[in-house]
Enzyme design. Structure first.
Site, PDB file in Angstrom:
ATOM      1  CB  CYS A   1      35.599 120.125 -19.153  1.00  0.00           C
ATOM      2  SG  CYS A   1      35.435 121.542 -18.041  1.00  0.00           S
TER       3      CYS A   1
ATOM      4  CB  CYS B   1      35.483 123.593 -20.338  1.00  0.00           C
ATOM      5  SG  CYS B   1      36.773 123.193 -19.147  1.00  0.00           S
TER       6      CYS B   1
END
Length: 326
Positions: free
Chosen positions: A82, A79
């Site tokens: 993230c 991700c």
């Protein structure tokens, strides 16, 4: 342990009613135990960010949330957002100096936790305060927004649950449970009375709990723990023994009966239907006058006290009440 029994929307329930009083007591007991074992209860800055899995959820998040707000960062290696958000949260965890604990959960390795929290995409950030979970934000967020959210979180945690956070010592050994200290845990002047109220609640003695909170407020009218505890205990006593089906039928069939509407609103709130409780009373305020309107308004303000002044639902309901009144 999975969070299936947790309140995922921060609503009022029987477990949350006692959390405000129990959380502070548990935190003080934990610090006292650390002192007895030779530590001062302080932790290293490195221990403000922890990795958590399903096996450690209860001890690392649920139990710790009785002492400090736990912010959960759901992330994954693949991700990209993230990778931008997580370092910011880690830096702020250290900067906030123990006012919250950051728990990082890899969703690829902990699919069950992701499902239990109802997460549809990452990054996703939740908080757990005194065993109650609430969503903070999902997706990319700027640092200003993150700071504002964290500021509100730590304020609510302190005002509603008595959670003042962890003591951080740069000299503490990471993972060592604290630095050596001879300091004693301070005892507040009303701790014994507040503990008596918690014990009364545990025993189902709502009258005893109410009296214990009133004893505190007689000497300290502004005590936030006693104010919250009294409001919640009185709410529980009002709904004790009610037949929910009958209450709701009376409220539906008698829209002009203010007592029926007030009782239904109490039941709504205890059942976690916060917006329904507020909306019911605001509508009743709008169609009443004189003493009836004042009685409904006063009960609504009491329910605001139960939920907490900083709760977004209370803020929105206050605006709606003002419109109904003026």
């Amino acid at each position: 342990m999975q969070p299936r029994n947790m309140s995922m929307s921060g609503v009022v329930d029987l477990g949350a009613v006692k959390a405000a009083q129990e959380a502070k007591t548990k935190a003080e007991q934990a610090r006292a135990e650390a002192v007895r074992q030779g530590g001062g209860g302080a932790i290293s800055p490195a221990d403000l960010v922890i990795d958590v899995d399903e096996a450690g959820f209860e001890s690392d998040i649920l139990q710790r949330s009785a002492e400090v707000p736990v912010v959960i960062d759901f992330w994954a290696e693949w991700c990209e957002p993230c990778k931008q958000l997580s370092p910011v949260l880690e830096r702020l965890a250290v900067e906030y100096d123990g006012r919250f604990l950051l728990a990082k959960i890899d969703v690829d390795a902990n699919q069950m936790l992701m499902q239990q929290f109802g997460i549809q995409g990452i990054p996703a950030v939740f908080a757990v305060v005194a065993g109650q979970a609430l969503p903070l934000f999902q997706g990319a967020a700027g640092e200003t927004q993150i700071r504002q959210t964290l500021d509100q979180l730590v304020q609510v945690a302190e005002e509603r649950f008595g959670l003042t956070g962890l003591t951080v010592d740069p000299d503490a050994v990471p993972g060592g449970g604290g630095a050596a200290s001879d300091a004693e845990v301070p005892v507040g002047p009303y701790d014994a009375l507040l503990e008596a109220a918690v014990q009364a609640l545990d025993a189902g003695d709502l009258g005893g709990a109410i009296q214990a909170y009133k004893n505190v407020l007689a000497d300290d009218p502004g005590n936030p723990e006693a104010q919250l505890g009294l409001a919640q205990a009185e709410l529980l006593r009002r709904v004790e023994g009610l037949d929910p089906q009958r209450v709701r039928a009376d409220a539906a069939g008698k829209p002009q009966d203010i007592e029926a509407q007030i009782t239904a609103a109490d039941l709504d709130l205890v059942g976690g239907h916060v917006e329904d409780a507020f909306g019911r009373l605001i509508e009743t305020v709008g169609r009443t006058a004189g003493d009836d309107r004042e009685a409904v308004r006063v009960r609504l303000l009491e329910l605001f006290e139960v939920v907490g002044a900083e709760d977004p639902r209370v803020i929105a309901a206050r605006r709606a009440l003002a419109r109904a009144l003026f």
